[in-house]
Design a protein around this motif. Structure first.
Motif, PDB file in Angstrom:
ATOM      1  N   GLY A   7       0.527  -1.546   0.411  1.00 47.70           N
ATOM      2  CA  GLY A   7       0.086  -0.363   0.209  1.00 47.70           C
ATOM      3  C   GLY A   7       1.163   0.775  -0.075  1.00 47.70           C
ATOM      4  O   GLY A   7       1.790   1.273   0.628  1.00 47.70           O
ATOM      5  N   GLY A   9      -0.206   4.351  -0.196  1.00 46.66           N
ATOM      6  CA  GLY A   9      -0.997   5.488  -1.118  1.00 46.66           C
ATOM      7  C   GLY A   9      -1.300   6.764   0.599  1.00 46.66           C
ATOM      8  O   GLY A   9       0.144   7.156   0.889  1.00 46.66           O
ATOM      9  N   PHE A  10      -1.445   6.871   0.536  1.00 53.21           N
ATOM     10  CA  PHE A  10      -2.195   8.949   0.903  1.00 53.21           C
ATOM     11  C   PHE A  10      -1.169   8.213   2.702  1.00 53.21           C
ATOM     12  O   PHE A  10      -0.337   9.366   2.530  1.00 53.21           O
ATOM     13  N   PHE A  11      -1.405   7.307   3.106  1.00 48.65           N
ATOM     14  CA  PHE A  11      -1.317   7.239   4.539  1.00 48.65           C
ATOM     15  C   PHE A  11       0.338   6.956   5.128  1.00 48.65           C
ATOM     16  O   PHE A  11       1.194   6.836   5.455  1.00 48.65           O
ATOM     17  N   ASP A  32       1.934  -1.625  -4.857  1.00 42.54           N
ATOM     18  CA  ASP A  32       0.448  -1.157  -4.456  1.00 42.54           C
ATOM     19  C   ASP A  32       0.373  -2.129  -5.552  1.00 42.54           C
ATOM     20  O   ASP A  32       0.808  -1.788  -6.873  1.00 42.54           O
ATOM     21  N   ARG A  33      -0.752  -2.377  -6.087  1.00 42.87           N
ATOM     22  CA  ARG A  33      -1.780  -2.732  -7.086  1.00 42.87           C
ATOM     23  C   ARG A  33      -1.925  -1.503  -8.291  1.00 42.87           C
ATOM     24  O   ARG A  33      -2.207  -1.813  -9.549  1.00 42.87           O
ATOM     25  N   ARG A  37       1.058   4.676  -9.004  1.00 43.21           N
ATOM     26  CA  ARG A  37       1.340   5.198  -7.441  1.00 43.21           C
ATOM     27  C   ARG A  37       2.726   4.428  -6.980  1.00 43.21           C
ATOM     28  O   ARG A  37       3.652   5.252  -6.140  1.00 43.21           O
ATOM     29  N   ALA A  69      -0.419  -1.334   4.544  1.00 38.12           N
ATOM     30  CA  ALA A  69      -0.952   0.147   4.650  1.00 38.12           C
ATOM     31  C   ALA A  69      -1.861   0.220   3.559  1.00 38.12           C
ATOM     32  O   ALA A  69      -2.367   1.457   2.775  1.00 38.12           O
ATOM     33  N   THR A  70      -2.624  -0.929   3.738  1.00 33.19           N
ATOM     34  CA  THR A  70      -3.977  -0.959   2.423  1.00 33.19           C
ATOM     35  C   THR A  70      -4.618  -0.127   3.621  1.00 33.19           C
ATOM     36  O   THR A  70      -4.755  -0.521   4.418  1.00 33.19           O
ATOM     37  N   GLN A  92      -2.381  -1.639   9.836  1.00 35.37           N
ATOM     38  CA  GLN A  92      -3.138  -0.842  10.001  1.00 35.37           C
ATOM     39  C   GLN A  92      -4.513  -0.729  10.402  1.00 35.37           C
ATOM     40  O   GLN A  92      -4.902  -2.045  10.168  1.00 35.37           O
ATOM     41  N   LYS A  93      -5.202   0.055  11.139  1.00 35.31           N
ATOM     42  CA  LYS A  93      -6.706   0.350  11.208  1.00 35.31           C
ATOM     43  C   LYS A  93      -7.214   0.551  10.570  1.00 35.31           C
ATOM     44  O   LYS A  93      -6.706   1.673   9.927  1.00 35.31           O
ATOM     45  N   ASN A 121      -1.800   4.156  16.864  1.00 35.19           N
ATOM     46  CA  ASN A 121      -0.409   5.040  16.877  1.00 35.19           C
ATOM     47  C   ASN A 121      -0.881   6.207  17.692  1.00 35.19           C
ATOM     48  O   ASN A 121      -0.117   6.893  18.214  1.00 35.19           O
ATOM     49  N   GLN A 160      -8.164  11.896   1.914  1.00 37.29           N
ATOM     50  CA  GLN A 160      -9.182  10.223   2.341  1.00 37.29           C
ATOM     51  C   GLN A 160     -10.492  10.619   1.373  1.00 37.29           C
ATOM     52  O   GLN A 160     -11.320  10.103   2.376  1.00 37.29           O
ATOM     53  N   TYR A 162     -12.328   7.572   0.738  1.00 37.57           N
ATOM     54  CA  TYR A 162     -13.039   6.996   0.496  1.00 37.57           C
ATOM     55  C   TYR A 162     -13.564   7.232   1.899  1.00 37.57           C
ATOM     56  O   TYR A 162     -14.796   6.133   2.506  1.00 37.57           O
ATOM     57  N   HIS A 177      -9.151   5.345  17.178  1.00 40.18           N
ATOM     58  CA  HIS A 177      -8.950   6.482  18.064  1.00 40.18           C
ATOM     59  C   HIS A 177      -8.193   6.097  19.459  1.00 40.18           C
ATOM     60  O   HIS A 177      -7.768   5.797  20.633  1.00 40.18           O
ATOM     61  N   ILE A 282       0.280  13.548  14.286  1.00 44.72           N
ATOM     62  CA  ILE A 282       0.223  11.971  14.010  1.00 44.72           C
ATOM     63  C   ILE A 282       1.617  11.631  13.412  1.00 44.72           C
ATOM     64  O   ILE A 282       2.230  10.152  13.772  1.00 44.72           O
TER      65      ILE A 282
HETATM   66  P1  NAD Z   1      -5.232   4.916   0.376  1.00 37.70           P
HETATM   67  O1  NAD Z   1      -6.172   4.748  -0.530  1.00 37.70           O
HETATM   68  O2  NAD Z   1      -4.918   6.677   0.346  1.00 37.70           O
HETATM   69  O3  NAD Z   1      -3.656   4.271  -0.322  1.00 37.70           O
HETATM   70  C1  NAD Z   1      -3.747   2.525  -0.068  1.00 37.70           C
HETATM   71  C2  NAD Z   1      -3.962   2.216  -0.896  1.00 37.70           C
HETATM   72  O4  NAD Z   1      -2.862   0.674  -1.296  1.00 37.70           O
HETATM   73  C3  NAD Z   1      -3.898   2.387  -2.356  1.00 37.70           C
HETATM   74  O5  NAD Z   1      -2.845   2.710  -2.712  1.00 37.70           O
HETATM   75  C4  NAD Z   1      -4.506   1.128  -3.376  1.00 37.70           C
HETATM   76  O6  NAD Z   1      -4.065   0.852  -4.822  1.00 37.70           O
HETATM   77  C5  NAD Z   1      -3.235  -0.295  -2.775  1.00 37.70           C
HETATM   78  N1  NAD Z   1      -4.065  -1.433  -2.076  1.00 37.70           N
HETATM   79  C6  NAD Z   1      -5.087  -1.224  -1.420  1.00 37.70           C
HETATM   80  N2  NAD Z   1      -5.852  -3.228  -1.712  1.00 37.70           N
HETATM   81  C7  NAD Z   1      -4.083  -3.636  -2.102  1.00 37.70           C
HETATM   82  C8  NAD Z   1      -3.667  -4.561  -2.299  1.00 37.70           C
HETATM   83  N3  NAD Z   1      -4.430  -5.779  -1.934  1.00 37.70           N
HETATM   84  N4  NAD Z   1      -2.223  -5.272  -3.253  1.00 37.70           N
HETATM   85  C9  NAD Z   1      -1.354  -3.695  -3.433  1.00 37.70           C
HETATM   86  N5  NAD Z   1      -2.092  -2.523  -2.745  1.00 37.70           N
HETATM   87  C10 NAD Z   1      -3.635  -2.456  -2.377  1.00 37.70           C
HETATM   88  O7  NAD Z   1      -5.986   5.019   1.252  1.00 37.70           O
HETATM   89  P2  NAD Z   1      -4.879   5.199   3.119  1.00 37.70           P
HETATM   90  O8  NAD Z   1      -5.920   6.854   3.002  1.00 37.70           O
HETATM   91  O9  NAD Z   1      -2.960   5.738   2.739  1.00 37.70           O
HETATM   92  O10 NAD Z   1      -4.967   4.733   4.032  1.00 37.70           O
HETATM   93  C11 NAD Z   1      -4.982   2.935   4.288  1.00 37.70           C
HETATM   94  C12 NAD Z   1      -4.997   2.866   5.744  1.00 37.70           C
HETATM   95  O11 NAD Z   1      -4.486   3.981   6.626  1.00 37.70           O
HETATM   96  C13 NAD Z   1      -6.466   3.112   6.260  1.00 37.70           C
HETATM   97  O12 NAD Z   1      -6.551   1.464   6.658  1.00 37.70           O
HETATM   98  C14 NAD Z   1      -7.172   3.921   7.185  1.00 37.70           C
HETATM   99  O13 NAD Z   1      -8.086   3.688   8.549  1.00 37.70           O
HETATM  100  C15 NAD Z   1      -5.240   4.352   7.493  1.00 37.70           C
HETATM  101  N6  NAD Z   1      -4.955   5.687   8.039  1.00 37.70           N
HETATM  102  C16 NAD Z   1      -3.947   5.988   9.348  1.00 37.70           C
HETATM  103  C17 NAD Z   1      -3.755   6.749   9.830  1.00 37.70           C
HETATM  104  C18 NAD Z   1      -4.003   7.021  10.929  1.00 37.70           C
HETATM  105  O14 NAD Z   1      -2.942   7.496  12.010  1.00 37.70           O
HETATM  106  N7  NAD Z   1      -3.206   5.219  11.935  1.00 37.70           N
HETATM  107  C19 NAD Z   1      -4.272   7.778   9.211  1.00 37.70           C
HETATM  108  C20 NAD Z   1      -4.577   7.951   7.565  1.00 37.70           C
HETATM  109  C21 NAD Z   1      -4.988   6.895   7.759  1.00 37.70           C
END
Ligand code: NAD
Ligand code: 89V
Length: 335
Positions: A7, A9-11, A32-33, A37, A69-70, A92-93, A121, A160, A162, A177, A282
């Protein structure tokens, strides 16, 4: 210690920066699929091995830890895949979609003898940690009341998207959290009563939740969350605390001001060189929890937010939704 991240992505970028900051740790593979990215992250972090298929990355191996981190729908298959290849796992949560999934994921990694940590976290934010240390150290005697509060109008949906689309929003994403902070401060919970509201018409799930927790050790805590509160100054992403104990009180007020028995100190988090306000709070906690995970592996102990531990936090989420839906108090033993 070699790490692979699934994963990008954003976080996840915060997690990648944090891995690069920890001594003796090397980020060796990314997955990442989404090929675009993946390529951006591989270039930004100088990681040579990159994969669009997690099964292929695990089959190739060459790392000790998989950091997932997906988003939540992929967590169970990816944790089980990592377990099948006998590596340590961070996920991840929110950990899972259901309690049954969460229990199966814990069992899958336990069977391998490897370590599973949920990336929960917020209890590692340095201001929250200062409060946890004060309470655990007895600074206010035995706590009998607590309030853990997160109220903000910050636009989380642009980063985010979603979060606007799920049937569930604030308890599952953010409340998880805040419930975990309450557990870190006051211990496990006997029963919970919750109400929820949706104020923002542009999203699908609830954006306000108010929860009353009866802890096993006798503390009553209120956990209240909102992503639709207009306040000045905006406090995102601060969690505020009010705790009364038998010997004194603790307050964590806006602006990272911690007051223990009338003495106030500034517990503002540092802004790491890869971090940016207001997320720096964070972002620092990501470094601290990942350092904790590495320390635990090196010292052969369980992380604070192990998979087993996180079952209790996740159960609070499930019980809170059940309570709000059926307008009744829910014993944790029911979920
Ligand atoms: P996102 O959608 O921006 O990124 C997720 C990535 O995972 C995408 O690029 C997607 O293509 C990839 N992905 C999904 N399934 C996959 C698979 N089977 N194989 C390979 N790649 C795959 O999401 P995000 O905002 O980065 O959030 C990710 C996780 O982090 C969520 O569970 C969110 O709740 C968590 N998060 C946690 C915090 C924190 O402070 N702990 C903050 C933000 C987000
Ligand atoms: O921490 C999180 O899980 C994030 C946010 C702070 C936006 O709620 O999704």
């Amino acid at each position: 210690m070699k790490i692979a991240v699934i994963g990008c992505g954003f976080f996840a970028r915060n997690q990648m920066h944090a891995w690069q900051d920890i001594d003796g740790v090397k980020l060796v593979a990314l997955c990442d699929r989404d090929a675009g990215r993946l390529a951006d992250a591989a270039q930004a972090f100088g990681v040579a091995r990159s994969y669009t298929d997690a099964a292929q990355m695990l089959a190739d191996g060459g790392f000790d830890v998989v950091d997932i981190a997906t988003t939540v729908d992929s967590h169970r298959p990816l944790v089980e895949l990592a377990a099948a290849h006998g590596v340590h796992v961070i996920c991840q949560k929110p950990f899972a979609l259901t309690m049954a999934d969460a229990r199966a994921m814990v069992a899958a990694v336990e069977a391998t003898g490897k370590t599973l940590m949920v990336h929960e976290n917020f209890r590692w934010q340095s201001a929250i940690r200062a409060a946890i240390d004060a309470v655990r150290g007895g600074a206010i005697g035995t706590p009998f009341f607590g309030r853990v509060s997160f109220r903000s109008g910050y636009d989380v949906f642009s980063g985010q998207p979603y979060l606007a689309e799920g049937e569930r929003f604030i308890i599952e994403d953010l409340g998880i959290h805040i419930l975990d902070i309450s557990r870190a401060l006051f211990g496990d919970v006997e029963r919970i009563t919750a109400t929820t509201r949706r104020i923002n018409p542009a999203i699908k799930g609830e954006d306000v939740a108010t929860m009353l927790l009866a802890h096993k050790d006798g503390v009553t805590s209120v956990v209240d969350c909102s992503y639709t509160t207009r306040r000045t100054p905006e406090t995102f992403p601060e969690s505020l605390l009010e705790i009364d104990g038998t010997k004194g009180t603790l307050r964590l007020d806006a602006g990272y001001r911690l007051t223990v028995d009338g003495v106030t100190r500034d517990v503002s988090p540092p802004v790491l060189d890869w971090a940016e306000r207001p997320w720096h709070n964070i972002q620092e906690s990501v470094l601290l929890i990942q350092q904790h995970f590495v320390d635990c592996l090196r010292e052969g102990r369980q992380p604070e937010t192990s998979g087993q531990d996180n079952l209790q936090t996740f159960a609070l989420v499930e019980a809170a939704y059940l309570s709000a839906r059926e307008a009744r108090s829910v014993p944790l033993s029911e979920v």
